[in-house]
Design an enzyme around this catalytic site. Structure first.
Site, PDB file in Angstrom:
ATOM      1  N   GLY A  13       0.846  -1.199   0.000  1.00  0.00           N
ATOM      2  CA  GLY A  13       0.000   0.000   0.000  1.00  0.00           C
ATOM      3  C   GLY A  13       0.876   1.243   0.000  1.00  0.00           C
ATOM      4  O   GLY A  13       1.923   1.264   0.643  1.00  0.00           O
ATOM      5  N   ASP A 136       0.953   2.046   9.186  1.00  0.00           N
ATOM      6  CA  ASP A 136       0.579   1.190  10.324  1.00  0.00           C
ATOM      7  C   ASP A 136       1.631   1.182  11.437  1.00  0.00           C
ATOM      8  O   ASP A 136       1.325   0.768  12.557  1.00  0.00           O
ATOM      9  CB  ASP A 136       0.356  -0.263   9.857  1.00  0.00           C
TER      10      ASP A 136
HETATM   11  O1  F6P Z   1      -0.866  -1.365   5.333  1.00  0.00           O
HETATM   12  C1  F6P Z   1      -1.419  -0.142   5.057  1.00  0.00           C
HETATM   13  C2  F6P Z   1      -2.899  -0.228   4.970  1.00  0.00           C
HETATM   14  O2  F6P Z   1      -3.369   1.068   4.683  1.00  0.00           O
HETATM   15  C3  F6P Z   1      -3.598  -0.813   6.193  1.00  0.00           C
HETATM   16  O3  F6P Z   1      -3.716   0.105   7.235  1.00  0.00           O
HETATM   17  C4  F6P Z   1      -4.907  -1.256   5.605  1.00  0.00           C
HETATM   18  O4  F6P Z   1      -5.439  -2.335   6.330  1.00  0.00           O
HETATM   19  C5  F6P Z   1      -4.534  -1.687   4.223  1.00  0.00           C
HETATM   20  O5  F6P Z   1      -3.307  -1.063   3.911  1.00  0.00           O
HETATM   21  C6  F6P Z   1      -5.525  -1.344   3.136  1.00  0.00           C
HETATM   22  O6  F6P Z   1      -5.076  -1.873   1.951  1.00  0.00           O
HETATM   23  P1  F6P Z   1      -5.691  -1.575   0.500  1.00  0.00           P
HETATM   24  O7  F6P Z   1      -5.259  -0.194   0.105  1.00  0.00           O
HETATM   25  O8  F6P Z   1      -5.079  -2.604  -0.363  1.00  0.00           O
HETATM   26  O9  F6P Z   1      -7.162  -1.646   0.648  1.00  0.00           O
END
Ligand code: F6P
Length: 367
Positions: A13, A136
């Site tokens: 992410g 995170d």
């Molecule tokens: O790891 C970063 C994060 O933003 C987490 O806090 C969250 O659970 C996840 O990525 C969301 O991922 P995506 O953008 O793939 O929905």
């Protein structure tokens, strides 16, 4: 061995500060006379050989920009979807890196990327270097990850704004905050924003404890309550009975009742106070990095290049006691950093009368 050429990619992410880190790595490398190759869309772009040369001009002006100029993906080398198959693409990645004469691959990413980089090192024999990126703050060994400070600011501002509307309408407002399985962001923003209840995955909650706290606040004349809810928070009931967070049918079709909405409904029933939910979602990952993140990313990026130039590989450059420190990658990968229940921030929350939802919460707050 003299490092002559490095590759750089961003995986997982995105978060604010990735561009600042790319710039930090690249600018320092250019100073040392090292060629820098940018790889697009993480490990996927490495397999598909999608590359761009990074020079002073291309990394100029990106320090303040959110997202990543290279693009990102969550694709892993060990199991990459290729058409209708899922394949291990390490060999392809290694041959692409060899053809480009890349001496070391710098991977900017979170938990999964640390593991992915280690896999490439161990299976493909490639030199790697990583930087800890994620809002995170859950990457092992480093004191902090970049992106966290910016997200903390965004989530805190959101709680500030929710305060005024919750006060006006005498409501409970649940603010759902990202963080995956870790509670750093919800805990930090909850304290900074003065949330009345903070629920994090590391401290399973009991709904009746939260209800009591809201009742107690009402008796003290506080008719509103703000709840900072980490997305990974779990109730004791869910843990004990291993109850799955099953979707709830509300009307005809299948309409899910997400966790935050379920808690809002349950608290409405329990306390009689009206409740609303705000899910911050990807707003927390968007926009320009904070000054603290820009500084951190530039420090980490430049320190990584300095180490590379000295021939140090296969480490994650993180922060320990405010210094940039290389941690052996095999010691970092797979080590998720959760909030220890006795962490000083938890203690602080208790001391300022914040309910953390656990049955011993009152005792922790000296009540
Ligand atoms: O790891 C970063 C994060 O933003 C987490 O806090 C969250 O659970 C996840 O990525 C969301 O991922 P995506 O953008 O793939 O929905």
């Amino acid at each position: 061995m003299k490092t002559k050429c490095i590759g750089i990619l961003t995986a997982g992410g995105d978060c604010p500060g990735l561009n600042a880190a790319i710039r930090g790595v690249a600018k320092a490398a250019i100073q040392y006379g090292i060629r820098v190759v940018g790889i697009q869309d993480g490990f996927r772009g490495l397999v598909e050989n999608r590359i761009v040369d990074l020079d002073n001009k291309s990394v100029s002006g990106i320090l303040t920009q959110g997202g990543t100029m290279l693009g990102s993906s969550r694709d892993r080398l060990s199991a990459m979807p290729m058409g209708d198959k899922t394949l291990d693409m390490t060999d392809v990645a290694v041959s692409n890196l060899t053809r480009l004469h890349i001496d070391c691959l710098v991977c900017l990413g979170g938990d999964g990327t640390q593991r992915g980089a280690l896999y490439l090192q161990e299976k493909g024999g490639v030199n790697v270097m990583t930087l800890p990126k994620t809002i995170d703050n859950d990457v092992g060994l480093t004191d902090i990850t970049f992106g966290f400070d910016t997200a903390l600011g965004i989530a805190t501002e959101a709680i500030d704004r929710l305060h005024t509307t919750a006060t006006s309408h005498h409501r409970i407002i649940i603010c759902e905050i990202m963080g995956h399985d870790a509670g750093w962001l919800a805990l930090g923003a909850g304290i900074a924003g003065g949330a009345d209840v903070i629920l994090i995955p590391e401290i399973p909650y009991d709904l009746s404890v939260i209800g009591q706290h809201i009742d107690h606040r009402r008796m003290m004349g506080k008719r509103f309550s703000i709840i900072a809810l980490a997305e990974g928070a779990v109730s004791i009931e869910e843990l004990t009975h291993k109850k799955k967070d099953k979707p709830k049918v509300i009307r005809d079709g299948m309409i899910e009742e997400p966790k935050a909405h379920r808690i809002a409904r349950q608290l409405r029933e329990l306390t009689g106070v009206d409740a609303r939910v705000t899910s911050l979602g990807h707003v927390q990952r968007g926009g320009a990095p904070s000054a603290t993140d820009r500084l951190l990313c530039t420090r980490l990026g430049a320190a990584a290049t300095q180490l590379l130039n000295e021939g140090t590989y296969n480490v994650m450059v993180g922060i320990k006691n405010n210094a940039c420190v290389p941690f052996p990658l095999h010691e970092v990968a797979g080590k998720t950093k959760l909030v220890p229940p006795d962490h000083p921030w938890v203690k602080t929350a208790h001391l300022v009368d914040t309910c953390m939802g656990a049955p011993d919460c009152m005792a922790q707050r000296g009540l």
